[in-house]
Write a protein that holds these residues in place. Structure first.
Motif, PDB file in Angstrom:
ATOM      1  N   SER A 144      41.866  36.254  31.835  1.00  0.00           N
ATOM      2  CA  SER A 144      42.501  37.455  32.379  1.00  0.00           C
ATOM      3  C   SER A 144      42.249  38.653  31.470  1.00  0.00           C
ATOM      4  O   SER A 144      42.210  39.789  31.943  1.00  0.00           O
ATOM      5  N   LEU A 178      27.809  37.291  39.571  1.00  0.00           N
ATOM      6  CA  LEU A 178      28.977  36.504  39.170  1.00  0.00           C
ATOM      7  C   LEU A 178      28.742  35.015  39.417  1.00  0.00           C
ATOM      8  O   LEU A 178      28.338  34.619  40.508  1.00  0.00           O
ATOM      9  N   PHE A 201      36.633  45.758  42.769  1.00  0.00           N
ATOM     10  CA  PHE A 201      35.293  46.007  42.240  1.00  0.00           C
ATOM     11  C   PHE A 201      34.237  45.822  43.321  1.00  0.00           C
ATOM     12  O   PHE A 201      34.357  44.955  44.180  1.00  0.00           O
ATOM     13  N   THR A 231      30.740  44.300  43.952  1.00  0.00           N
ATOM     14  CA  THR A 231      29.915  43.293  43.296  1.00  0.00           C
ATOM     15  C   THR A 231      28.596  43.121  44.042  1.00  0.00           C
ATOM     16  O   THR A 231      28.531  43.328  45.263  1.00  0.00           O
ATOM     17  N   SER A 267      42.780  36.635  41.616  1.00  0.00           N
ATOM     18  CA  SER A 267      43.557  37.734  41.059  1.00  0.00           C
ATOM     19  C   SER A 267      43.451  39.003  41.913  1.00  0.00           C
ATOM     20  O   SER A 267      44.027  40.029  41.556  1.00  0.00           O
ATOM     21  N   PHE A 274      40.930  40.841  42.319  1.00  0.00           N
ATOM     22  CA  PHE A 274      40.022  41.826  41.748  1.00  0.00           C
ATOM     23  C   PHE A 274      38.757  42.002  42.588  1.00  0.00           C
ATOM     24  O   PHE A 274      38.035  42.976  42.429  1.00  0.00           O
ATOM     25  N   ASP A 275      38.499  41.031  43.466  1.00  0.00           N
ATOM     26  CA  ASP A 275      37.334  41.173  44.335  1.00  0.00           C
ATOM     27  C   ASP A 275      37.524  42.325  45.314  1.00  0.00           C
ATOM     28  O   ASP A 275      36.571  42.834  45.882  1.00  0.00           O
ATOM     29  N   PHE A 327      38.062  36.050  40.119  1.00  0.00           N
ATOM     30  CA  PHE A 327      38.186  37.387  40.717  1.00  0.00           C
ATOM     31  C   PHE A 327      38.974  37.332  42.019  1.00  0.00           C
ATOM     32  O   PHE A 327      39.835  38.178  42.283  1.00  0.00           O
ATOM     33  N   GLU A 328      38.689  36.315  42.831  1.00  0.00           N
ATOM     34  CA  GLU A 328      39.375  36.222  44.121  1.00  0.00           C
ATOM     35  C   GLU A 328      40.846  35.870  43.945  1.00  0.00           C
ATOM     36  O   GLU A 328      41.722  36.428  44.598  1.00  0.00           O
ATOM     37  N   LEU A 380      39.296  40.343  32.771  1.00  0.00           N
ATOM     38  CA  LEU A 380      39.626  41.120  33.979  1.00  0.00           C
ATOM     39  C   LEU A 380      40.273  42.447  33.603  1.00  0.00           C
ATOM     40  O   LEU A 380      39.950  43.499  34.147  1.00  0.00           O
ATOM     41  N   VAL A 398      33.532  32.365  37.912  1.00  0.00           N
ATOM     42  CA  VAL A 398      34.007  33.729  37.647  1.00  0.00           C
ATOM     43  C   VAL A 398      34.433  34.389  38.965  1.00  0.00           C
ATOM     44  O   VAL A 398      35.460  35.068  39.037  1.00  0.00           O
ATOM     45  N   ARG A 399      33.649  34.153  40.006  1.00  0.00           N
ATOM     46  CA  ARG A 399      33.997  34.707  41.317  1.00  0.00           C
ATOM     47  C   ARG A 399      35.352  34.175  41.784  1.00  0.00           C
ATOM     48  O   ARG A 399      36.181  34.912  42.330  1.00  0.00           O
TER      49      ARG A 399
END
Lengths: 116, 153
Positions: A56, A81, A98, A100, A92, A94-95, A89-90, A59, A85-86
């Protein structure tokens, strides 16, 4: 962790961390993003092709960099990614924050196509 | 050769332990230790990765927000329980129950999205259960549980 920074035509800068983005590594990446923004270089691609672990802290470093870059009318875009890592991201959300891209080249190219 | 029910040293009485200084430079040691011990105990790769990250997040929090630069230790144990795998983290920092941390609102726009609490949130998602005990002599014990991840012997 090592961190490679390079420019492409002085328009877009690429940061390529290598290894595992835990807290110490995330701090190094946040410093690198800050230095670029301090120099007004706010169009940044983070090439994650050699990052197989994202804590985190990583992130948060990316989010901090993204906020600064957008204040300077730039952006931080991510490339290559790994699946693990992807997933992070999903999980949290964050996808949604950002942009990508499958490869660093496509991420760099995206700045030329539609800005900012 | 007789059929054995579990490999020697990997049954429910097996427990691997590690103690490291409460310093972020040792997080890499904690991750490697959990990874290796979980492999010995026959856990599946994806589950190992999940447990490693969950433990890394909570150990990071203990070092940064628990010890706050004070000298201290992080104890890590990896223990099998039937088909389940447990990672136990202990510290002597002030009481902190990760189960009480509110979930971050992931629907908030970028400008208002808080960056705190994300590590605890991820550790919850990555595990099946998180147990917490305040230790009687002070400090915290957090048990991360991943269910049904060990191959049947």
């Amino acid at each position: 962790m090592t961190l490679r920074i390079q420019t492409l035509g002085d328009q877009v800068w690429t940061i390529a961390p290598r290894g595992r983005l835990d807290l110490p590594a995330a701090r190094a990446m946040e410093d690198a993003l800050n230095e670029l923004c301090n120099a007004g270089r706010a169009r940044v691609v983070v090439d994650l092709s050699e990052v197989d672990y994202m804590a985190s802290a990583g992130l948060k470093a990316l989010l901090t960099g993204l906020r600064r870059a957008r204040l300077l009318n730039g952006d931080v875009r991510l490339a290559a990614l790994h699946e693990r890592v992807r997933d992070v991201f999903e999980m949290s959300g964050f996808d949604q924050v950002f942009r990508t891209f499958p490869t660093p080249d496509e991420a760099v190219q995206s700045f030329a196509e539609c800005g900012p | 050769m007789d059929q054995v029910t579990s490999a020697p040293g990997t049954g429910d009485f097996a427990q691997a332990e590690l103690t490291v200084p409460a310093d972020v430079r040792y997080l890499v040691i904690i991750r490697r230790f959990i990874h290796e011990a979980a492999q010995v105990l026959g856990a599946a790769t994806k589950s190992i990765d999940d447990l490693v990250q969950a433990a890394d997040e909570l150990a990071t929090n203990a070092i940064l927000h628990g010890y706050r630069g004070q000298l201290g230790w992080i104890e890590v144990a990896v223990r099998p329980a039937g088909g389940d795998l447990l990672v136990i983290l202990r510290d002597q920092a002030p009481p902190f129950d990760p189960r009480l941390v509110p979930e971050p609102d992931l629907s908030l726009p970028l400008e208002r999205r808080p960056v705190g609490g994300l590590g605890v949130y991820l550790s919850r998602i990555l595990t099946d259960e998180i147990r917490y005990h305040a230790l009687p002599a002070g400090g915290n014990e957090v048990i991360l549980v991943k269910r049904g991840v060990r191959a049947a012997k």
